[in-house]
Design a protein around this motif. Structure first.
Motif, PDB file in Angstrom:
ATOM      1  N   GLU A 126      -7.274  -8.047   0.066  1.00  0.00           N
ATOM      2  CA  GLU A 126      -6.800  -6.748  -0.447  1.00  0.00           C
ATOM      3  C   GLU A 126      -6.483  -5.793   0.713  1.00  0.00           C
ATOM      4  N   THR A 129      -3.268  -6.903   2.235  1.00  0.00           N
ATOM      5  CA  THR A 129      -2.166  -6.581   1.317  1.00  0.00           C
ATOM      6  C   THR A 129      -1.783  -5.115   1.475  1.00  0.00           C
ATOM      7  N   TYR A 130      -2.796  -4.262   1.569  1.00  0.00           N
ATOM      8  CA  TYR A 130      -2.557  -2.827   1.759  1.00  0.00           C
ATOM      9  C   TYR A 130      -1.770  -2.588   3.054  1.00  0.00           C
ATOM     10  N   HIS A 132       0.143  -4.659   4.737  1.00  0.00           N
ATOM     11  CA  HIS A 132       1.487  -5.247   4.722  1.00  0.00           C
ATOM     12  C   HIS A 132       2.408  -4.584   3.701  1.00  0.00           C
ATOM     13  N   SER A 133       1.832  -4.183   2.559  1.00  0.00           N
ATOM     14  CA  SER A 133       2.703  -3.764   1.445  1.00  0.00           C
ATOM     15  C   SER A 133       2.637  -2.277   1.112  1.00  0.00           C
ATOM     16  N   CYS A 134       1.536  -1.616   1.471  1.00  0.00           N
ATOM     17  CA  CYS A 134       1.388  -0.216   1.035  1.00  0.00           C
ATOM     18  C   CYS A 134       1.493   0.776   2.185  1.00  0.00           C
ATOM     19  N   ASP A 198       4.209 -10.594   9.221  1.00  0.00           N
ATOM     20  CA  ASP A 198       3.113 -10.544   8.242  1.00  0.00           C
ATOM     21  C   ASP A 198       2.564 -11.952   7.992  1.00  0.00           C
ATOM     22  N   SER A 280       2.677 -14.596   0.399  1.00  0.00           N
ATOM     23  CA  SER A 280       2.404 -13.239   0.893  1.00  0.00           C
ATOM     24  C   SER A 280       0.921 -12.934   0.700  1.00  0.00           C
ATOM     25  N   LYS A 282      -0.227 -10.439  -0.812  1.00  0.00           N
ATOM     26  CA  LYS A 282      -0.405  -9.958  -2.194  1.00  0.00           C
ATOM     27  C   LYS A 282      -0.621 -11.139  -3.144  1.00  0.00           C
ATOM     28  N   HIS A 283       0.172 -12.177  -2.959  1.00  0.00           N
ATOM     29  CA  HIS A 283       0.033 -13.391  -3.779  1.00  0.00           C
ATOM     30  C   HIS A 283      -1.373 -13.985  -3.614  1.00  0.00           C
ATOM     31  N   ALA A 285      -4.163 -12.376  -2.538  1.00  0.00           N
ATOM     32  CA  ALA A 285      -5.175 -11.461  -3.100  1.00  0.00           C
ATOM     33  C   ALA A 285      -5.220 -11.579  -4.623  1.00  0.00           C
ATOM     34  N   ASP A 286      -4.048 -11.650  -5.254  1.00  0.00           N
ATOM     35  CA  ASP A 286      -3.997 -11.755  -6.725  1.00  0.00           C
ATOM     36  C   ASP A 286      -4.670 -13.042  -7.196  1.00  0.00           C
TER      37      ASP A 286
END
Length: 341
Positions: A126, A129-130, A132-134, A198, A280, A282-283, A285-286
């Motif tokens: 998580e 993900t933050y 890389h994506s947020c 990433d 990714s 995110k993938h 972490a999900d």
């Protein structure tokens, strides 16, 4: 949140008992970290660079710039800095439970359940993900490893040490002149092309996942040549259908096996030689989150619709990474879990 604070040199000297050796928490490529106690009994970690050259000054400045803008429960919080000295010192929240490396490899004799390992993996994913994506612009960590994941009193993961991090280059032609990172965790593609992406963090995270599954170190200097790298040994085991041989005995049992196979499959995807073939963060972490939910609720077997939604969605995720058998835990796995309680 606490406002970013500028500390005086005197304040930090006092907090660390004049940078006493007994206060040292750790030493890394980017400086020495001391435990400090501020007025009002607030525990902190003070990072101080030892030798000073222009490159290290830049590293420190970069870490300060990056971390002062981040606020995430799974990323160590930068509280402030001291600018009065030749090299800025960074002041962080103190995380009391050491590193994931210590938890996995320390001789503390404590059992680490699969649920705890999955929780730490999910929280670390998580955090990445933050980044890389947020974060804007996105942040690449650049040195993900078990010794850079700190654990608090409740074993909540906090990603730390942003000395090797970069803000994601907006220009594709930006190359890294000095490949940084740690043996055993380094993305082979990054070493070849000198471009940090990433997907380099994804590769390193895959190694951490394998560490959690096997309790073995990422790199073993004393092993024969072809066994030095944990990722290579793991991929060989996967290829030869011998995953069970490499798993940690503490977590290897019939109830856990469906979960262990899923996590191993995810780790293998992270360790793909070519970055474009890796998922990714995110993938990842999900999927780890979904696995945690199924582990926590084995009763979902009685409610097949809910189970389908927990397990089935990931195979419908519009992603090229719906690779072989992703999240293929059958109800059998959940029933085994059920009967094992």
């Amino acid at each position: 949140g606490v406002a970013f604070k500028i500390f005086s040199h005197e304040e930090l000297q006092e907090a660390t008992n004049r940078f006493n050796e007994q206060q040292i928490l750790g030493q890394g490529g980017h400086g020495t970290v001391y435990k400090g106690l501020l007025k009002g009994n607030m525990e902190v970690a003070v990072k101080r660079c030892m030798t000073i050259n222009e490159h290290q000054k830049k590293e420190f400045g970069k870490e300060m710039l990056i971390l002062s803008q981040i606020n995430h429960k799974n990323i160590v919080k930068l509280l402030g800095c001291c600018l009065e000295v030749e090299v800025p010192m960074l002041v962080y929240e103190f995380i009391p439970n050491g590193t994931l490396f210590d938890l996995i490899h320390g001789n503390h004799g404590q059992q680490i359940s699969l649920a705890t390992r999955l929780q730490i993996a999910h929280e670390s994913a998580e955090a990445l993900t933050y980044l890389h994506s947020c974060a804007s612009p996105p942040i690449l960590h650049g040195d993900i490893k078990s010794s850079n994941i700190l654990l608090d009193r409740n074993l909540i993961a906090k990603v730390s040490d942003f000395g090797a991090s970069i803000l994601a280059p907006t220009d594709e032609s930006q190359f890294v002149t000095l490949v940084q990172g740690t043996c055993g965790y380094l993305d082979p593609e990054y070493m070849q092309l000198c471009q940090l992406t990433d997907k380099s963090d994804v590769y390193s995270f895959g190694v951490v996942l394998v560490e959690l599954l096997t309790c073995q170190k990422a790199f073993n200097l004393n092993a024969p040549e072809h066994e030095k790298s944990l990722s290579m040994r793991f991929l060989n085991a996967m290829k030869n259908n011998k995953l069970a041989d490499i798993l940690d005995d503490q977590i290897k049992n019939s109830e856990n096996m469906p979960f262990l196979e899923e996590i191993a499959e995810l780790a293998a995807q992270c360790l793909e030689m070519s970055g474009v073939n890796r998922p990714s963060m995110k993938h990842i972490a999900d999927n780890l989150d979904r696995l945690r939910k199924v582990m926590q609720h084995p009763w979902a077997e009685q409610n097949s619709e809910e189970l389908e939604s927990l397990l089935g969605e990931s195979s419908m995720v519009s992603s090229r990474y719906t690779s072989t058998g992703n999240f293929s835990i059958e109800r059998k796995g959940v029933m085994e879990l059920d009967s094992g309680r």
